[in-house]
Motif scaffolding. Structure first.
Motif, PDB file in Angstrom:
ATOM      1  N   SER A  71     -23.515  -9.805 -54.501  1.00 38.78           N
ATOM      2  CA  SER A  71     -22.856 -10.279 -53.282  1.00 38.78           C
ATOM      3  C   SER A  71     -23.234 -11.713 -52.940  1.00 38.78           C
ATOM      4  CB  SER A  71     -23.204  -9.359 -52.103  1.00 38.78           C
ATOM      5  OG  SER A  71     -22.729  -8.043 -52.335  1.00 38.78           O
ATOM      6  N   GLY A  72     -24.068 -12.337 -53.769  1.00 32.75           N
ATOM      7  CA  GLY A  72     -24.398 -13.744 -53.565  1.00 32.75           C
ATOM      8  C   GLY A  72     -25.752 -14.019 -52.957  1.00 32.75           C
ATOM      9  N   PHE A  73     -26.549 -12.987 -52.701  1.00 31.67           N
ATOM     10  CA  PHE A  73     -27.881 -13.192 -52.137  1.00 31.67           C
ATOM     11  C   PHE A  73     -28.866 -13.594 -53.240  1.00 31.67           C
ATOM     12  CE2 PHE A  73     -25.899 -10.495 -48.974  1.00 31.67           C
ATOM     13  CZ  PHE A  73     -26.368 -11.009 -47.774  1.00 31.67           C
ATOM     14  N   ALA A  74     -29.782 -14.469 -52.876  1.00 31.56           N
ATOM     15  CA  ALA A  74     -30.837 -14.892 -53.799  1.00 31.56           C
ATOM     16  C   ALA A  74     -32.187 -14.748 -53.110  1.00 31.56           C
ATOM     17  CB  ALA A  74     -30.622 -16.337 -54.232  1.00 31.56           C
ATOM     18  N   GLY A 103     -30.183   1.382 -55.674  1.00 32.55           N
ATOM     19  CA  GLY A 103     -29.684   0.242 -56.423  1.00 32.55           C
ATOM     20  C   GLY A 103     -29.242  -0.911 -55.552  1.00 32.55           C
ATOM     21  N   ALA A 104     -29.816  -1.013 -54.350  1.00 30.23           N
ATOM     22  CA  ALA A 104     -29.375  -2.033 -53.401  1.00 30.23           C
ATOM     23  C   ALA A 104     -29.620  -3.449 -53.905  1.00 30.23           C
ATOM     24  CB  ALA A 104     -30.085  -1.825 -52.055  1.00 30.23           C
ATOM     25  N   LEU A 105     -30.705  -3.674 -54.633  1.00 29.58           N
ATOM     26  CA  LEU A 105     -31.020  -5.026 -55.086  1.00 29.58           C
ATOM     27  C   LEU A 105     -29.888  -5.606 -55.924  1.00 29.58           C
ATOM     28  CD1 LEU A 105     -32.892  -7.443 -55.425  1.00 29.58           C
ATOM     29  CD2 LEU A 105     -34.056  -6.202 -57.270  1.00 29.58           C
ATOM     30  N   GLY A 106     -29.374  -4.825 -56.836  1.00 25.57           N
ATOM     31  CA  GLY A 106     -28.273  -5.300 -57.663  1.00 25.57           C
ATOM     32  C   GLY A 106     -27.031  -5.602 -56.849  1.00 25.57           C
ATOM     33  N   MET A 107     -26.732  -4.772 -55.869  1.00 22.30           N
ATOM     34  CA  MET A 107     -25.569  -5.013 -55.023  1.00 22.30           C
ATOM     35  C   MET A 107     -25.715  -6.326 -54.260  1.00 22.30           C
ATOM     36  SD  MET A 107     -24.038  -2.777 -51.821  1.00 22.30           S
ATOM     37  CE  MET A 107     -25.370  -3.247 -50.714  1.00 22.30           C
ATOM     38  N   ALA A 136     -19.225   2.254 -49.578  1.00 25.30           N
ATOM     39  CA  ALA A 136     -19.342   2.126 -48.122  1.00 25.30           C
ATOM     40  C   ALA A 136     -20.220   0.936 -47.731  1.00 25.30           C
ATOM     41  CB  ALA A 136     -19.901   3.422 -47.527  1.00 25.30           C
ATOM     42  N   ALA A 137     -21.416   0.848 -48.310  1.00 23.79           N
ATOM     43  CA  ALA A 137     -22.332  -0.246 -47.952  1.00 23.79           C
ATOM     44  C   ALA A 137     -21.736  -1.599 -48.331  1.00 23.79           C
ATOM     45  CB  ALA A 137     -23.681  -0.038 -48.639  1.00 23.79           C
ATOM     46  N   GLN A 138     -21.095  -1.676 -49.485  1.00 26.78           N
ATOM     47  CA  GLN A 138     -20.487  -2.939 -49.906  1.00 26.78           C
ATOM     48  C   GLN A 138     -19.385  -3.366 -48.946  1.00 26.78           C
ATOM     49  OE1 GLN A 138     -21.136  -5.022 -53.128  1.00 26.78           O
ATOM     50  NE2 GLN A 138     -20.471  -6.158 -51.326  1.00 26.78           N
TER      51      GLN A 138
END
Length: 337
Positions: A315-318, A307-311, A276-278
């Protein structure tokens, strides 16, 4: 030889509407040196002072050298905290006036005010209390002050960002979980979104449920809220996941770049693990560039239990900055945070 001014030389009085211009100027001067990415407008500061649960006359402190505001502190009380009453201290000293005891004076004021509020609140007084301070990880001045005043680091945060994808760089859409319907945010869903947020974050560190007043003040009623960029997944009359977007006009004015900030992204616990979040995040990444944004950003607890950090990394965030939260027990009891 020029006289070294001390913290005791400064006049103390609360912040009020008449202080906003000086407060904004102080914040800008601090940001120009610290580079913490904290740009605020006069309207942002007025919103803070108008928080119905903040008593500026008692919960704020300005320190003045003549007509110049050189330091400030604001204490936010965790009304409704379920387990630990963690009081958030927002405080800073002008770079030219640091290392003269002013930071210590602010911390001592924050602690005294937090202990007063803790004792006065029948619900909070049954809980152990802590005072929190946030700042950039690796800031030597903040670290030294925190250690000297008995604080310990207890949480780390990443500010993360990526360019708003466009054209061939735009990610492929992600399907919403079966049984859900993607919709744009609408005020009709405001209360259902608040309830979804309280369910989604109840297992996160330092979460205090939003009541309707706090929700309107800090989330969907805030001047930075952007409903047009916010997304929901609904199942029947229930919001099961949500992404609420923000935009700082002060940051845009300062940097010349528009950033779509993912202020809140969550999924009800019973719907986790279904993408859902993705799906919501991908939708915003696909549309932010066309909406005129240059970047998309968010802040994440590095120990987020979902586990949001891994998602976000996938997704391309740095990470662009790392912040730290320091904590100290009120009453100088044993540290157990």
């Amino acid at each position: 030889m020029a006289r070294q001014h001390t913290a005791d030389d400064l006049e103390a009085r609360p912040l009020d509407q008449g202080s906003v211009a000086d407060w904004q100027r102080l914040r800008a001067e601090i940001e120009s040196v610290d580079g913490a990415g904290e740009h605020v407008s006069a309207e942002d500061l007025v919103e803070m002072l108008e928080d119905p649960k903040l008593d500026p006359a008692r919960d704020s402190l300005g320190l003045w050298s003549g007509s110049r505001l050189v330091a400030y502190a604001v204490l936010h009380t965790p009304h409704g905290a379920p387990e630990v009453a963690r009081f958030q201290g927002d405080a800073a000293v002008h770079p030219d006036r640091r290392r003269h005891g002013i930071g210590t004076r602010l911390v001592e004021w924050l602690e005294a005010r937090a202990e007063t509020r803790l004792k006065a609140d029948p619900q909070l007084s049954a809980l152990r209390g802590e005072l929190l301070l946030d700042g950039l990880a690796g800031d030597p001045g903040l670290l030294k002050l925190a250690q000297r005043q008995g604080f310990r680091p207890c949480r780390w945060w990443f500010d993360m960002k990526q360019p708003a994808p466009t054209g061939d760089r735009s990610p492929e859409p992600r399907p919403a979980p079966e049984g859900t319907l993607p919709v744009a945010f609408d005020a009709t869903y405001d209360e259902a979104t608040r309830l979804a947020h309280n369910d989604a974050f109840r297992d996160h560190w330092n979460f205090t449920p939003f009541d309707a007043t706090d929700w309107r003040t800090w989330v969907t009623g805030a001047g930075s809220f952007r409903p047009a960029m916010s997304r929901l997944l609904i199942a029947g009359d229930e919001v099961v996941a949500y992404l609420l977007a923000e935009e700082s006009e002060a940051e845009t004015a300062e940097t010349g770049s528009r950033d779509c900030h993912v202020g809140f992204l969550g999924t009800r616990r019973s719907w986790r693990g279904r993408g859902a979040a993705q799906a919501l995040l991908t939708d915003v990444l696909r549309t932010a560039g066309d909406a005129g944004y240059d970047t998309v950003s968010l802040t994440v607890d590095t120990d987020n239990p979902s586990g949001a950090l891994g998602m976000y990394e996938r997704s391309g965030f740095a990470a662009t900055r790392e912040a730290v939260t320091y904590a100290r027990p009120l009453g100088r009891g044993a540290f157990r945070s």
